[in-house]
Design an enzyme around this catalytic site. Sequence first.
Site, mmCIF file in Angstrom:
data_model
loop_
_atom_site.group_PDB
_atom_site.id
_atom_site.type_symbol
_atom_site.label_atom_id
_atom_site.label_comp_id
_atom_site.label_asym_id
_atom_site.label_seq_id
_atom_site.Cartn_x
_atom_site.Cartn_y
_atom_site.Cartn_z
ATOM 1 C CG ASP A 1 -106.142 54.711 -39.267
ATOM 2 O OD1 ASP A 1 -105.311 56.100 -38.707
ATOM 3 O OD2 ASP A 1 -105.429 54.111 -39.161
ATOM 4 C CG ASP B 1 -96.029 56.000 -43.510
ATOM 5 O OD1 ASP B 1 -96.495 55.729 -42.041
ATOM 6 O OD2 ASP B 1 -97.351 56.605 -43.815
#
Length: 376
Positions: A146, A268
Amino acid sequence: MDIRPVPLKEVWMLRHAVMYPGYPEAVVKLKDDELGTHLGIYKDGELASVVSVFQQGREMQFRKLATRQDWQGKGLASALLHYIDHLAQQKKVHRLWCNARLSATGLYEKMGMYTTGRPWQALGQDFIVMEKKLNQEKMEIIPAIDIIEGKCVRLSKGDYTQKTVYNENPLEVAKSFEDAGLKRLHLVDLDGAKAGEVKNWKVLEQIAGKTGLQIDFSGGISSHESLAITFNSGAAYAAIGSVAVKNETLLSDWFSAYGVEKFILGADVLDEKIQIKGWTVATDINIIDFIKNYASKGVQQFFCTDISKDGLLQGSSNDLYKKILDRVAGISLIASGGVSSIQDLETLKEVGCSGAIVGKAIYENRISLEDLKQFN
């Protein structure tokens, strides 16, 4: 042998005559018989052997295998079991099972089944569960990087204020994954996800240019231009989240332009409802409905991150993934969020996930790159 569908009335008659002749016929009528597939073999115009098959998701159960006494020992039951085994393979079932009489376990062992659990009694007979694992494909480990401001970070529960910087050189991290034999990389532009446009494309370009990793890139892909930047910078796949929720027409255009196989759709979720824009905006869209819709359009790969688990190292959302795979057939589901141990990965493989994204567990040394080699 000629194996064909059998009307329920005939199924019940043979079950009763062979299995429980001393009991009322109601005993052999199962409450969900109408949901099953009933297969039989006829001899001289009469039903000689029958079995009932029930499938739920990636599991298949067969029940009440019964063969007329004058045809027992002549291969009819074995022929039906062989047919079921082939059917389970065709349908990519992961578990084939039955409640077997203890006296008949030898027949099922010949087809590779084994006993599990403890025996029990019903209607004067001893039973035990027997099962067989099928279509056990390898599960691919996909390490995650990330990115915020060009650095390798991890968030807890999607909170941008709870970030930990693990390395200021993402290329160095990516090379360590490649050196360990891993083939793929999940690269997330968190700045881009928050801004709604790709920001860290140079990091993608650098990793793609200096490693052989297959990279799926996500975060801020919201326009034709940002998608072009993603592929031109070296991504093998574009992982799409928000656009798939908000603009199905645009995504369909992208499918036409690049091919649906170039896309992984990411969802998500919190309490099975999708969140977008880097987990900052909630929606009322159910994850299963979302996946069903796009699977019908030819999308094969999906990844699902449970926000309540992500970055906490408290285990993955196994029940959620099993529910998705039970409800949507034929997809490749990549698990994401919460993986904390090799046991978590083994469980995800048992559930049927085709891949698992692993991030914080690697950075916090809960799982070593050496440990992951067993999945290569």
